[in-house]
Design an enzyme around this catalytic site. Sequence first.
Site, PDB file in Angstrom:
ATOM      1  N   HIS A  32       0.817  -1.218   0.000  1.00  0.00           N
ATOM      2  CA  HIS A  32       0.000   0.000   0.000  1.00  0.00           C
ATOM      3  C   HIS A  32       0.854   1.273   0.000  1.00  0.00           C
ATOM      4  O   HIS A  32       0.341   2.359  -0.224  1.00  0.00           O
ATOM      5  CB  HIS A  32      -0.987   0.007   1.179  1.00  0.00           C
ATOM      6  N   ASP A  38       0.025  -7.624   1.167  1.00  0.00           N
ATOM      7  CA  ASP A  38       0.462  -6.248   1.438  1.00  0.00           C
ATOM      8  C   ASP A  38       1.992  -6.140   1.487  1.00  0.00           C
ATOM      9  O   ASP A  38       2.550  -5.456   2.350  1.00  0.00           O
ATOM     10  CB  ASP A  38      -0.140  -5.728   2.740  1.00  0.00           C
ATOM     11  N   SER A  65       4.670   2.448   7.866  1.00  0.00           N
ATOM     12  CA  SER A  65       4.321   1.301   7.026  1.00  0.00           C
ATOM     13  C   SER A  65       5.498   0.862   6.170  1.00  0.00           C
ATOM     14  O   SER A  65       6.114   1.661   5.472  1.00  0.00           O
ATOM     15  CB  SER A  65       3.143   1.659   6.117  1.00  0.00           C
TER      16      SER A  65
END
Length: 430
Positions: free
Chosen positions: A175, A206, A285
Amino acid sequence: MTDGWDWRRPGGSPAAAGGPGPEGPLRGTPDQTASPWWSDALADPWRDPYAPTAVVVPAAPQAGTSEPEPVTDPDAPTRPGMRQVVLISLVTALLAGSLGSALTYALLRGGDVPTLGAQAGQAPALTQRKPESLAGVAERVLPSVVTIRVASLGGTSEGSGFVVSTEGHIVTNDHVVADGPGKATVVFNDGSTAAATVVGQDPESDLAVIKVSRTGLTPVQFGDSDTLAVGDPVLAVGSPLSLANTVTAGIVSALDRTMRAGEPGGPIRYYAAIQTDAAVNHGNSGGPLVDGAGRVVGVNSTIKSLVADGQEAGNIGLAFAIPINQAKRIAEEIIGTGKARRTVIGAQVGGTGATGGGVRLNAVEPAGPAAAAGLRTGDVVLRLDRHPMTDPTDLVALVRKYAPGSVVTVEYRRGSARQNASVTLAADAK
């Protein structure tokens, strides 16, 4: 008749006064040597002759005479003149300069100026930053952690990543790069930058791999996420809210925390994650979660936060990372083939069991792993390798955590009977 002295003039006689006694008016020429305090008030017949004072009526000033010289009170305060002000300022400046020069000389020459602070001895053990300390771990890991910036039509997004090979491969979240044009900018720990291209992505797990053309990179060391225990210390490293090279500490709060996430219209992502209370925010992230030895055990991916719709989520101590054993396997497949295989059990999951918990199998593929192990449509899976099943997400997320070919134990219920089966998981045919 008089007594020989005129009481009207101190120390004078009638003759000297130029006038008669009290019986008649003053006659004769005024005495030029008379007391200046004298006046004709003494001619008053009602005046007490024994009064000690005299009424003095000053004479009117005559034309041509000057005003009396003003008298200055010597005790009255006076304002300093300009000359005095200049003199005082000059003396003060000279004294200040002399004092400053003396102090500078004393400091340079080691004079009488005291030394501040106690004499330094050996540093305490806590400040020596041993390699196994948190500071030592952070020092080893930071050179391998990067900030990733991706420009797209919606603006510039930012995340984190870490170097996994000397050839310039970097692991991050899907992402982080999903909305970009296949290119990104990487900012290294020392502030230098390099252009990167996307090698491959796996939206459902992911994970993604990008690559920079740069030599001399230091890859991270990998740990074993299967050996983690709840309570183990961990560090989260990355660029939360654009604050590069940020390190936060916490513990492993839970293992195999199953989650399902995804934006409307986007891919559905499944996590069997490592839960930690290390502070993780937007921008972390794709960054590494490392253990007490500085080895990467997870990829920081998502957080939970108590926010309303439209508000930005922040850290409340609930962060989740993809186990590194799963991330490493997928990264190797992406580097080798450009894509990753998806692990499946060969069955479609429906709702939960009516009683006793578990998840029901709505359909079982005839040639799939579940059918080969003896499972049938309608069976309720209670546990997968001792992990209890309470939601369909649990089964999907846990299956995808394993590599194709892994053998797992499935406990299931058929009717009222409980049974166990060994299932060899496979890769998705597509």
